[in-house]
Design an enzyme around this catalytic site. Structure first.
Site, mmCIF file in Angstrom:
data_model
loop_
_atom_site.group_PDB
_atom_site.id
_atom_site.type_symbol
_atom_site.label_atom_id
_atom_site.label_comp_id
_atom_site.label_asym_id
_atom_site.label_seq_id
_atom_site.Cartn_x
_atom_site.Cartn_y
_atom_site.Cartn_z
ATOM 1 N N ASP A 169 2.138 -1.354 53.258
ATOM 2 C CA ASP A 169 2.874 -0.167 53.711
ATOM 3 C C ASP A 169 4.375 -0.300 53.473
ATOM 4 O OD1 ASP A 169 3.015 2.386 54.809
ATOM 5 O OD2 ASP A 169 1.769 1.883 56.534
ATOM 6 N N TRP A 204 3.892 6.351 49.816
ATOM 7 C CA TRP A 204 3.977 7.791 50.060
ATOM 8 C C TRP A 204 4.536 8.607 48.904
ATOM 9 C CZ3 TRP A 204 7.382 5.546 54.350
ATOM 10 C CH2 TRP A 204 6.599 4.767 55.211
ATOM 11 N N GLY A 205 4.236 8.219 47.682
ATOM 12 C CA GLY A 205 4.666 9.019 46.525
ATOM 13 C C GLY A 205 4.565 8.167 45.284
ATOM 14 N N ASP A 222 1.119 10.942 55.106
ATOM 15 C CA ASP A 222 -0.210 10.658 55.700
ATOM 16 C C ASP A 222 -1.054 11.914 55.839
ATOM 17 O OD1 ASP A 222 0.882 8.195 55.966
ATOM 18 O OD2 ASP A 222 0.459 7.989 58.112
#
Ligand code: GLA
Length: 672
Positions: A169, A204-205, A222
């Site tokens: 993450d 996230w991209g 998310d």
């Protein structure tokens, strides 16, 4: 091929391939770790349990993954998400399991999972703390749960627990840190850990560096348990994610996947139509299928959705060509995904209605490149709809999707230059058949099958091209010839060949590869006629050499010859087929005799004093004799052999040279 034959399209590609050389030679991560050649399937704890995970519950999930049949359907990764770890690291600075919730520790849990025949996934973070710990800072002030600058230590810990998959993450980056480098350090640490670990980037991209770093990468914020997000919300609905992920389809391929996040089917909010759309589109997008529900409480209806074998087959199609949208009018969307290859004649189609009311969606087969009869199968209804000719219409409920598998009859491929290539003889590998609806070539990346160059595809590369300024097109005269390049495992090219006699032939291939474990294989009418042919790792990606083998029997007459990449990547310049008996003492290389102004480069040291020279069709053209023998690695244009060749008046073309005396394994390449 002669330079004159190069088309504009090829020139475009050549220009681009030159510009992208630097990119192409960096291996993508999936070529190194060879994992998840189809999208990973399994379960992840976050969507349903969030931070509330514990040992007993996870063991129960493992049990039910097996007993429900999910494992047998392909769902094999059991992935723990955030908050498996204790509030602090141990005294050595190692990550440790939360002692209350996971009292037996992670190694024991990993063993339990493996004993069930499942694979074990875990979660980490590239920053100082994981997202849950960071978002609840007051509860976890000193957790140190992020792996920043502890990558090797943590990768070793994961490996020692038997971890097979790491979701990594993006929370609480260290001040002054660099996102890309943080992920690269963990990639390298995983590679050094001694265990094969799938690397799932969660940042996230999509960014360009990601395929070189991970096996999959999250493409959006998310997913929430909702069809659509509230305006301005960071959490995304299923429908929002479909829109955002679609444009990235070209980046997906075996071992490297767009990750539009874990599934919400079975979490109680989506309607059945929405749930089927969610699954359909994840199957179409070649997305990981990581179920995010409480598998212990799955209803039969939800189970049917997750375990629909035909849906899974689309998702897991080995060509790994992600689907894309071909039309979008008033919320009526048509998506296609090529199965097997772009030209296999098998296409998955999704007719997706994004609107809030039922709509009729019309599919004209011609619009997706199909002519003739099509057999149509409805994947959710599990029903054959029969043979259809020009079109079909479907009533699709609000937020629903009609999910079809189309099988078409193939037109034959068009041979390059409208002529079968004669065997025995020479085949320039870039002269593959034309596609139309026929079988001609398969590229793992769909965007590469048109004209544009893209990393990872079957494509034409120039040989020994002159340097040209960026943005300029190469001219015919700028390169000495062409090869196919930037190929990856599974890709193939095909040729219509005319085999003179039914017999075994001897084949020599001019090839290069900058990587270990590179190989290719030849097939005649889809039957292998060679084993995998290994290509030695050269000094760099375009240091060419020759490899040679005897084929299995090749049947006389017009046949489809297929060259398929079977290991890593290989550039292939040409194949030369000759008859066994005539090849026995032939120098095992056809040469480009660009006689004027040339240097000869001898790829192995030679000791030869006499050559017979033949035309490509086997006509004897003459004999070259030397006083003494050549014993050299390189000959300049002034050397005897070159002079003799020139003297003999050979024009540009291909010649076979057979050593009359001397080293039979002589390999010669003539460079202009
Ligand atoms: C981020 C990730 C999610 C989940 C949570 C856990 O938000 O994007 O998928 O892993 O962290 O805290």
């Amino acid at each position: 091929m002669s330079l004159q034959k190069v088309t504009k399209n090829k020139m475009n590609k050549i220009k681009l391939s030159i510009l992208f050389t630097a990119v192409a030679i960096l291996p993508i991560y999936s070529q190194i770790n060879n994992l998840v050649k189809t999208p990973p399937m399994g379960w992840n704890s976050w969507n349903v349990f969030h931070e509330n995970i514990n040992e007993n519950q996870i063991k129960e999930i493992a049990d039910v993954m097996v007993s429900s049949g999910m494992k047998d359907a392909g769902y094999i990764y059991l992935n723990l998400d955030d908050n498996w770890m204790a509030k602090t690291r141990n005294a050595n600075g190692d990550l440790q399991a939360d002692p209350t919730r996971f009292p037996s520790g992670m190694k024991a849990l990993g063993d339990y999972i493996h004993n069930k025949g499942l694979k074990f996934g875990i979660y980490g973070d590239r920053g100082l703390r994981t997202c849950h710990h960071y978002n609840n800072s007051s509860q976890f002030p000193n957790s140190g749960s992020g792996s920043y600058m502890k990558e090797e230590r943590d990768a070793k810990t994961f490996a020692s627990w038997g971890v097979d998959y790491l979701k990594y993450d993006n929370c609480e980056p260290a001040p002054g840190s660099n996102q890309r480098q943080d992920y690269e350090r963990m990639r390298d640490a995983l590679l050094k850990s001694g265990r094969d670990i799938v690397f799932s980037i969660c940042a996230w991209g999509y960014q360009d560096w990601m395929p070189k770093t991970g096996n999959l990468w999250r493409t959006t914020g998310d997913i929430s348990n909702a069809w659509e997000a509230k305006p301005g919300d960071w959490f995304r609905g299923v429908a929002d994610i479909i829109e955002e992920n679609e444009k990235l389809y070209i980046h997906a391929g075996p071992g490297k996947w767009n990750d539009p996040d874990m599934l919400q089917v079975g979490n109680g909010k989506l309607t059945m139509d929405e749930s089927r759309s969610h699954m359909t589109m994840w199957a179409m997008m070649a997305a990981p299928l990581l179920t995010g529900n409480d598998l212990r409480k799955m209803t039969p209806e939800i189970k049917d959705i997750y375990m629909n074998a035909e849906m899974i087959a689309v998702n897991q199609d080995s060509a790994g060509i992600a689907g894309h949208r071909v039309s979008n009018e008033n919320g009526k969307q048509i998506w296609i995904r090529y199965l097997g290859s772009q030209s296999s004649g098998n296409i998955a189609v999704a007719l997706y209605n994004k609107n809030n009311t039922t709509q009729t969606i019309d599919l004209n087969f011609a619009d997706i490149g199909i002519t003739g009869e099509v057999s149509v199968r409805d994947i959710w209804q599990k029903k054959d709809l029969g043979l259809l000719k020009t079109s079909l219409s479907a009533e699709v409920p609000a937020h629903g999707t009609t999910f079809l598998r189309l099988t078409t009859k193939l037109d034959p491929a068009e041979p390059f230059g409208d002529k079968a290539i004669a065997i025995p003889g020479k085949l320039e590998v870039e002269d593959y058949d034309k596609g139309s609806a026929g079988l001609a070539y398969s590229d793992n990346e769909i965007a590469n099958q048109g004209n544009a160059y893209r990393e990872g595809g079957v494509d034409v590369v120039g040989l020994n091209c002159k340097a040209v300024p960026e943005g300029t097109f190469l001219k015919d005269s700028d390169c000495e010839g062409y090869a196919i390049g930037y190929t990856t495992v599974g890709e193939w090219v095909r040729y219509t060949v005319n085999v003179e006699k039914t017999k075994k032939y001897y084949v020599v291939a001019r090839v290069s590869s900058g990587s270990e474990n590179s190989s290719f294989r030849l097939f005649l009418n889809d039957k292998a006629i060679t084993d995998t042919i290994k290509v030695p790792k050269g000094a760099d990606w375009d240091t060419y050499t020759t490899v040679s083998v005897m084929t299995q029997e090749m049947t006389a007459g017009e046949q489809a010859l297929k060259l398929q990449i079977t290991g890593n990547y290989v550039n292939v310049d040409w194949l030369y087929f000759c008859e066994e008996e005539n090849c026995a003492d032939t120098i095992k290389t056809a040469i480009h005799a660009g006689v004027n102004n040339q240097n000869l480069e001898l790829l192995s040291q030679v000791k030869v004093s006499e050559f017979n020279v033949f035309s490509i069709t086997g006509k004897h053209l003459g004999r070259i004799h030397f006083d003494g023998s050549m014993l050299s690695n390189s000959i300049s244009k002034n050397d005897a052999f070159a002079k003799e060749m020139k003297f003999a008046g050979y024009i540009n073309g291909v010649y076979i040279v057979r050593a009359v005396k001397g080293d039979k394994a002589l390999k010669i390449v003539v460079k202009e």
